[in-house]
Design a protein around this motif. Structure first.
Motif, PDB file in Angstrom:
ATOM      1  N   HIS A  87     -20.018   4.318   9.497  1.00  0.00           N
ATOM      2  CA  HIS A  87     -18.916   5.249   9.798  1.00  0.00           C
ATOM      3  C   HIS A  87     -17.959   5.413   8.622  1.00  0.00           C
ATOM      4  CE1 HIS A  87     -15.942   2.041  10.420  1.00  0.00           C
ATOM      5  NE2 HIS A  87     -16.615   1.529  11.446  1.00  0.00           N
ATOM      6  N   ASN A  88     -17.993   4.509   7.652  1.00  0.00           N
ATOM      7  CA  ASN A  88     -17.297   4.658   6.372  1.00  0.00           C
ATOM      8  C   ASN A  88     -15.776   4.642   6.452  1.00  0.00           C
ATOM      9  OD1 ASN A  88     -18.702   4.688   3.805  1.00  0.00           O
ATOM     10  ND2 ASN A  88     -19.959   6.310   4.687  1.00  0.00           N
ATOM     11  N   VAL A  89     -15.214   4.187   7.561  1.00  0.00           N
ATOM     12  CA  VAL A  89     -13.777   3.903   7.593  1.00  0.00           C
ATOM     13  C   VAL A  89     -13.642   2.464   7.098  1.00  0.00           C
ATOM     14  CG1 VAL A  89     -11.711   3.738   9.023  1.00  0.00           C
ATOM     15  CG2 VAL A  89     -13.398   5.537   9.456  1.00  0.00           C
ATOM     16  N   VAL A  90     -13.505   2.314   5.783  1.00  0.00           N
ATOM     17  CA  VAL A  90     -13.681   1.024   5.131  1.00  0.00           C
ATOM     18  C   VAL A  90     -12.360   0.325   4.802  1.00  0.00           C
ATOM     19  CG1 VAL A  90     -15.927   1.636   4.181  1.00  0.00           C
ATOM     20  CG2 VAL A  90     -13.862   2.114   2.864  1.00  0.00           C
ATOM     21  N   HIS A  91     -11.261   0.833   5.295  1.00  0.00           N
ATOM     22  CA  HIS A  91      -9.984   0.170   5.043  1.00  0.00           C
ATOM     23  C   HIS A  91      -8.947   0.727   5.996  1.00  0.00           C
ATOM     24  CE1 HIS A  91      -6.833  -1.883   2.721  1.00  0.00           C
ATOM     25  NE2 HIS A  91      -7.811  -2.508   2.093  1.00  0.00           N
ATOM     26  N   ASN A  92      -7.822   0.029   6.121  1.00  0.00           N
ATOM     27  CA  ASN A  92      -6.681   0.569   6.872  1.00  0.00           C
ATOM     28  C   ASN A  92      -6.003   1.696   6.121  1.00  0.00           C
ATOM     29  OD1 ASN A  92      -7.020  -1.136   9.016  1.00  0.00           O
ATOM     30  ND2 ASN A  92      -5.314  -2.480   8.513  1.00  0.00           N
ATOM     31  N   TRP A 114     -10.446  11.241   6.276  1.00  0.00           N
ATOM     32  CA  TRP A 114     -10.736   9.819   6.201  1.00  0.00           C
ATOM     33  C   TRP A 114     -11.668   9.375   7.323  1.00  0.00           C
ATOM     34  CZ3 TRP A 114     -10.852   6.342   2.709  1.00  0.00           C
ATOM     35  CH2 TRP A 114     -10.881   4.983   3.018  1.00  0.00           C
ATOM     36  N   TRP A 115     -11.555   9.989   8.492  1.00  0.00           N
ATOM     37  CA  TRP A 115     -12.294   9.556   9.689  1.00  0.00           C
ATOM     38  C   TRP A 115     -13.591  10.328   9.916  1.00  0.00           C
ATOM     39  CZ3 TRP A 115     -10.209   5.392  12.181  1.00  0.00           C
ATOM     40  CH2 TRP A 115      -8.869   5.081  11.885  1.00  0.00           C
ATOM     41  N   HIS A 315     -23.054  -5.592   6.763  1.00  0.00           N
ATOM     42  CA  HIS A 315     -23.188  -4.168   7.113  1.00  0.00           C
ATOM     43  C   HIS A 315     -22.142  -3.331   6.380  1.00  0.00           C
ATOM     44  CE1 HIS A 315     -26.147  -5.186  10.166  1.00  0.00           C
ATOM     45  NE2 HIS A 315     -25.316  -6.103  10.625  1.00  0.00           N
ATOM     46  N   LEU A 316     -21.995  -3.626   5.087  1.00  0.00           N
ATOM     47  CA  LEU A 316     -21.050  -2.905   4.231  1.00  0.00           C
ATOM     48  C   LEU A 316     -21.708  -2.311   2.988  1.00  0.00           C
ATOM     49  CD1 LEU A 316     -17.982  -5.361   4.182  1.00  0.00           C
ATOM     50  CD2 LEU A 316     -18.080  -3.134   5.303  1.00  0.00           C
ATOM     51  N   GLY A 317     -22.809  -2.900   2.557  1.00  0.00           N
ATOM     52  CA  GLY A 317     -23.343  -2.596   1.239  1.00  0.00           C
ATOM     53  C   GLY A 317     -23.817  -1.177   1.045  1.00  0.00           C
ATOM     54  N   ARG A 318     -24.182  -0.476   2.120  1.00  0.00           N
ATOM     55  CA  ARG A 318     -24.679   0.898   1.974  1.00  0.00           C
ATOM     56  C   ARG A 318     -23.576   1.947   2.085  1.00  0.00           C
ATOM     57  NH1 ARG A 318     -28.988  -1.534   4.808  1.00  0.00           N
ATOM     58  NH2 ARG A 318     -28.098  -0.958   6.816  1.00  0.00           N
ATOM     59  N   SER A 319     -22.342   1.513   2.194  1.00  0.00           N
ATOM     60  CA  SER A 319     -21.238   2.463   2.296  1.00  0.00           C
ATOM     61  C   SER A 319     -21.113   3.287   1.021  1.00  0.00           C
ATOM     62  CB  SER A 319     -19.918   1.722   2.543  1.00  0.00           C
ATOM     63  OG  SER A 319     -18.814   2.605   2.387  1.00  0.00           O
TER      64      SER A 319
END
Length: 435
Positions: A87-92, A114-115, A315-319
């Protein structure tokens, strides 16, 4: 004798063809998130209403949030059923590594760019299948997705207070009226506590216990409100959170992590967010990645990853959005890039496997079993459960209904019980043929 057995089989077959619990039309769903509610926060506080929920519904021992253990990424995993790399919402914070823009959390809430990354949240999926949905301060609810907005969305103001109990009750009243008077099917409701007090005072401070007592009273108010609005037999409620909280380690007990002590960041980094809990991101200048990684790996209490070398379990590396270098501090060690300005007494953003990062799950309502203590599970699995409750077809997701279906009156164990009854009937029919 044979006739009597045939009649008995017919009666039992008729009963077995019906659900074991009372069949009903589609029930409504309220998802409530209390930000930063650690899994054990109710264990040192008198919480009669939360205790009653364990009797009247389902209580998981704890819930594991995704990596990242931050508010926006975790909430969006719950509402989409997708890992953060999907979903690529990778930070606040909304950020751009090229322009160096960094928008504060509450300003990020209204920025669709962003969303809206191709993944549809539950609100939109439900609306596309004929349901009415609303978001009350829930992260992501104020954005549009492929041009479509949530039917009703309220966003927090920048200076919105987190701990006003009178307002909390007013929010409950308003949401229940949406269900009872306007026939909404799904509402997501967000509260900013106990995260705020956990940051300011720390998870072990007496004020945190006071907020948990306030949350407990709010849950009691919700239940009496459901009775008042005649929703007790038609509204399912899931209560959860996004992450836990841990005490920040500070001097003189420990040496804080000052990354500029190990490398001059301005010489190797073109973009960074490093003063934000236990999780940091950096984009190296061209040709500087190896120098950056080697230098930062000399810092104690810190793990440094190239994005493409992170563990699959993150589950972050493909972002596509995450920068090239990620740093994760050991539990309780906050990142400081250049100066020690960090004032929080508690924080999150650490590895989701740490018990201090685990959070809560409670559920009750007409479709849930009662007095069920459930084994721990990952928050990714809440999404297919919600789709099952709303009787809608889910989007592609990373969760599994098999993980949670035993919570339900009409799923899991009851389905297997029906199969057992049918097997018994087949045995009886075989006996009849032998008479």
């Amino acid at each position: 004798m044979r006739l009597e057995l045939f009649l008995l089989v017919a009666v039992v077959l008729g009963a077995a063809g019906k659900p074991l619990s009372k069949a009903a039309a589609r029930n409504k769903l309220l998802l409530i998130s209390f930000d930063g509610f650690r899994w054990d926060y109710d264990q040192d506080v008198d919480t009669p209403n939360l205790d009653q929920l364990a009797v009247d519904g389902v209580k998981a021992k704890y819930l594991t949030p995704p990596m990242l253990t931050m508010t926006a990424p975790s909430h969006f995993t719950t509402i989409t059923g997708r890992w953060v790399e999907d979903h690529n919402v990778v930070h606040n914070l909304m950020y751009n590594t090229t322009t160096n823009i960094k928008l504060p959390f509450k300003q990020t809430m209204g920025r669709s760019e962003w969303w809206d990354n191709g993944v549809l949240p539950l609100w939109i999926t439900a609306q596309n299948q004929g349901l009415r949905t609303a978001s009350f301060h829930y992260p992501g609810g104020g954005a549009t997705y492929r041009g479509q907005a949530v039917d009703r969305a309220l966003l927090e103001e920048f200076d919105h207070p987190d701990d006003n109990e009178t307002e909390w009750r007013q929010n409950i009243d308003l949401v229940l009226s949406w269900f009872s008077e306007e026939d909404f099917d799904l509402v997501t409701l967000y509260y900013g506590e106990p995260d705020n007090v956990g940051h300011r005072k720390g998870p072990d401070h007496p004020d945190r216990k006071t907020i948990i007592e306030q949350i407990d009273r709010t849950i009691g108010y919700l239940r009496t409100g459901m009775d008042r609005h005649q929703l007790t037999h038609s509204l399912n409620v899931i209560i959860t959170s996004d992450h836990g909280m841990t005490t920040v380690k500070k001097r003189p007990q420990v040496d804080e992590i000052i990354l500029n002590d190990y490398i001059k960041l301005s010489s190797v980094s073109s973009f960074e967010i490093l003063d934000y809990g236990g999780f940091g991101i950096l984009e190296p200048k061209p040709g500087k990645e190896q120098e950056m990684v080697d230098a930062l790996r000399k810092a104690p209490n810190l793990t440094v990853y190239r994005k493409n070398e992170m563990p699959e379990s993150f589950h972050l590396g493909r972002s596509q959005r995450l920068p090239s270098v990620v740093v994760v501090a050991d539990l309780g060690f906050n990142l400081n890039s250049r100066l020690i300005l960090y004032i929080n007494k508690g924080d999150h953003g650490f590895h989701s496997g740490e018990m201090d990062m685990k959070t809560i799950f409670r559920a009750f309502g007409p479709d849930f079993r009662k007095n069920l203590l459930f084994e721990p599970f990952d928050s990714i699995h809440i999404y297919p459960l919600m789709c099952k409750l709303l009787q809608i077809q889910p989007e592609a997701h990373n969760g599994s209904l098999a993980v949670t279906e035993d919570m339900l009156q009409l799923g899991g164990a009851s389905h297997r019980a029906s199969q057992s009854v049918l097997l018994l009937l087949l045995s009886m029919l075989l006996l009849l043929t032998m008479l």
